[in-house]
Design an enzyme around this catalytic site. Sequence first.
Site: not given
Ligand code: NAP
Length: 352
Positions: A153, A245
């Site tokens: 991001c 950001h």
């Molecule tokens: P998050 O809020 O922590 O969400 C993680 C997701 O993955 C949840 O749906 C979670 O499900 C699932 N998950 C966790 N452990 C798992 C497992 N063992 N098997 C299957 N599913 C699982 O993270 P996020 O911020 O959305 O980020 C997701 C991805 O996007 C990451 O790789 C991050 O680096 C990337 N990203 C994030 C942003 C941002 O601004 N947040 C920007 C760009 C890229 P449960 O709810 O069931 O635990």
Amino acid sequence: MSSNRKVAILGATGAVGQRFIQLLQGHPYFKIEVLAASERSAGKKYKEACSWTMESNLPREIAEMHVAHTDVESVEKAGNIDIVFSALPGDLAGPVETEFAAVYPVFSKASAHRMDSDVPLIIPEVNPDHVALIPIQKKARGWNGFISTDPNCSTIQLAMTLKPLMKFGLRQVIVSTMQALSGAGYPGVASLDIIDNVVPFISKEEEKLECEPLKILGTFDGNFVRNANFVLSASCNRVNVKDGHLESVFVKLGENPSVDEIEEAFRKFKGEPQKLKLPSAPENPIVVRKEPNRPQPRIDRQEGKGMSVVVGRIRNDSIMTLKYMCLGHNTIRGAAGGGILSAELMIAKGLA
Ligand code: NAP
């Protein structure tokens, strides 16, 4: 163009997964068919598995959907799908996305495959030609589907602003970030760590910010991408802001353009999504603010429905050539919105 591709969202309950759901409501190309998440959520109704944090209401039909396990068999059992959006944690995404890509186009927000030499790392306005890696990847891996990745991001907004500066001879870039809390996912940073505070460290963030722009701004030579030839140094901080950001950028150029010329280069910058009029493309990928105290996350992050990067405070610099501030919405342009725009581009190019 319209189509009705059925979509599975992996990581559907997280910060990015929720944003995918919000942005895909009423989308002309995509219909949500399957929501998948961890063991903790699988089998539950989405409204019970997820703590919905979007500004709009959780759509009723989504609330009632059952969350699937995150594997091909379970997802296929839950519905017939055409493509996959992956918002899985980076450390899990690698093998899971590979499994799905053998069958389906996978558009990933995770870091696992970003630097694979046959996987495109796409910002549709910046390097749409890198999608040419897709047929190479499919052939090399023997897949029916493929993996396409979007940058981190904090990288997206930086690389978008560096692209129009390349014609002046990009030499060195120093960037210091002030990154929002939603960038850490949900529930993210503990409140007692961030209230009344700035945390001057984000795990693995500086490494991503220092290498991803070189691939994105690199040249596709017919077989692979040759990295762009400039150096980059990053320092990343977590701040007490919900979304958006903000980055302080210092750039050394080969030429010495005036501030007016820089501003014009930013304002005039458009890409293929604008030419193709893709549904998620903002009219202006970069918006320039002239006020001395802009951009600000709370005021400017929704510019272009969260898909524009907002630049301000463009100044000459006595050590480097110029400096400016840039702002991007991390879960829209920096995540789900960027992923959807990449998928729209692939469809327009007949690749998905
Ligand atoms: P998050 O809020 O922590 O969400 C993680 C997701 O993955 C949840 O749906 C979670 O499900 C699932 N998950 C966790 N452990 C798992 C497992 N063992 N098997 C299957 N599913 C699982 O993270 P996020 O911020 O959305 O980020 C997701 C991805 O996007 C990451 O790789 C991050 O680096 C990337 N990203 C994030 C942003 C941002 O601004 N947040 C920007 C760009 C890229 P449960 O709810 O069931 O635990």
